[in-house]
Scaffold this active site. Structure first.
Site, PDB file in Angstrom:
ATOM      1  N   ASP A  11     -50.071  27.437 109.274  1.00 16.87           N
ATOM      2  CA  ASP A  11     -50.537  27.457 108.696  1.00 16.87           C
ATOM      3  C   ASP A  11     -49.589  27.407 107.151  1.00 16.87           C
ATOM      4  OD1 ASP A  11     -52.697  27.755 106.538  1.00 16.87           O
ATOM      5  OD2 ASP A  11     -51.817  30.431 106.884  1.00 16.87           O
ATOM      6  N   ASP A  13     -49.536  28.619 103.252  1.00 13.42           N
ATOM      7  CA  ASP A  13     -48.987  30.228 102.850  1.00 13.42           C
ATOM      8  C   ASP A  13     -49.016  31.710 104.057  1.00 13.42           C
ATOM      9  OD1 ASP A  13     -48.308  31.606 100.455  1.00 13.42           O
ATOM     10  OD2 ASP A  13     -50.742  31.563  99.784  1.00 13.42           O
TER      11      ASP A  13
END
Length: 215
Positions: A11, A13
């Protein structure tokens, strides 16, 4: 945990980098512009979800396109100074073989690539909101990343800071590593939970990638 995967899927952020300052600033300004009350805004989960879903939760259908374009522009223009690397990111990515990893994000491609550029990350593959039909917690984004890398999903490790992303990884049949950067450890259901990528190391021996994650 020690594992020898074929690919690592990150992922963006809250995992590789943090844009929390920018996100709060931009979405707060956006909510004011579109007449969203503090109570309405506080009731919606922001983290780890595509902007299109958030906007659709807050506004009638006939205003979604305009509002989505506006938040996208606000966030892209606010990247400078509002994004920074999280602990361990640079060292871990430097240790990985080329084409052995990808970024899988709920952001649009334009926004994701702007944030990655800001912190100096050149990802071999980015799967963004533009590329998929169903966002996390659906497994589609992670399954697409595995397919693009030519790797069996069962041989992938997902690194996520959000419950929705970890659920997506589990549903894709992948090993999951939760990062307690934005949620508490109790909120994260994963094969192992660590504080950040600073607790993860990679070694390449005889062409094989070995990952150690210390919870």
């Amino acid at each position: 945990m020690k594992i020898s995967p074929d690919a690592l899927l990150f992922d963006n952020d809250g995992t590789l980098l943090s844009s929390m300052e920018s996100v709060v600033r931009c979405w707060t300004a956006w909510a004011r512009e579109f007449g969203i009350t503090d109570e309405e805004f506080a009731a919606v989960e922001l983290h780890g979800r595509p902007a299109a879903e958030i906007v659709a939760d807050l506004l009638p259908a006939d205003r979604v396109a305009e509002a989505l374009a506006r938040i996208e522009r606000l966030e892209v223009e606010d990247v400078a100074g509002g994004v920074h690397l999280l602990p361990g990111t640079a060292a871990l990515l430097r240790a990985l073989p080329p084409q052995s990893w990808a970024v899988v994000t709920s952001a649009t491609r334009e926004l994701a690539e702007a944030r990655l550029r800001e912190v100096g990350i050149e990802a071999p593959l980015v799967i963004a909101a533009d590329d998929i039909t169903n966002g996390k917690p659906d497994p589609e984004p992670y399954l697409l990343a595995a397919r693009k890398l030519g790797v069996d999903p069962a041989r992938c490790v997902v690194f996520e800071d959000a419950p929705a992303g970890l659920e997506a990884g589990r549903r894709a049949g992948m090993t999951t590593v939760g990062l307690a950067t934005t949620h508490t450890r109790d909120e994260l259901r994963a094969d192992v939970v660590v504080g950040s990528l600073a607790d993860v190391s990679a070694q390449v021996t005889a062409g094989s990638l070995e990952i150690t994650a210390e919870g």
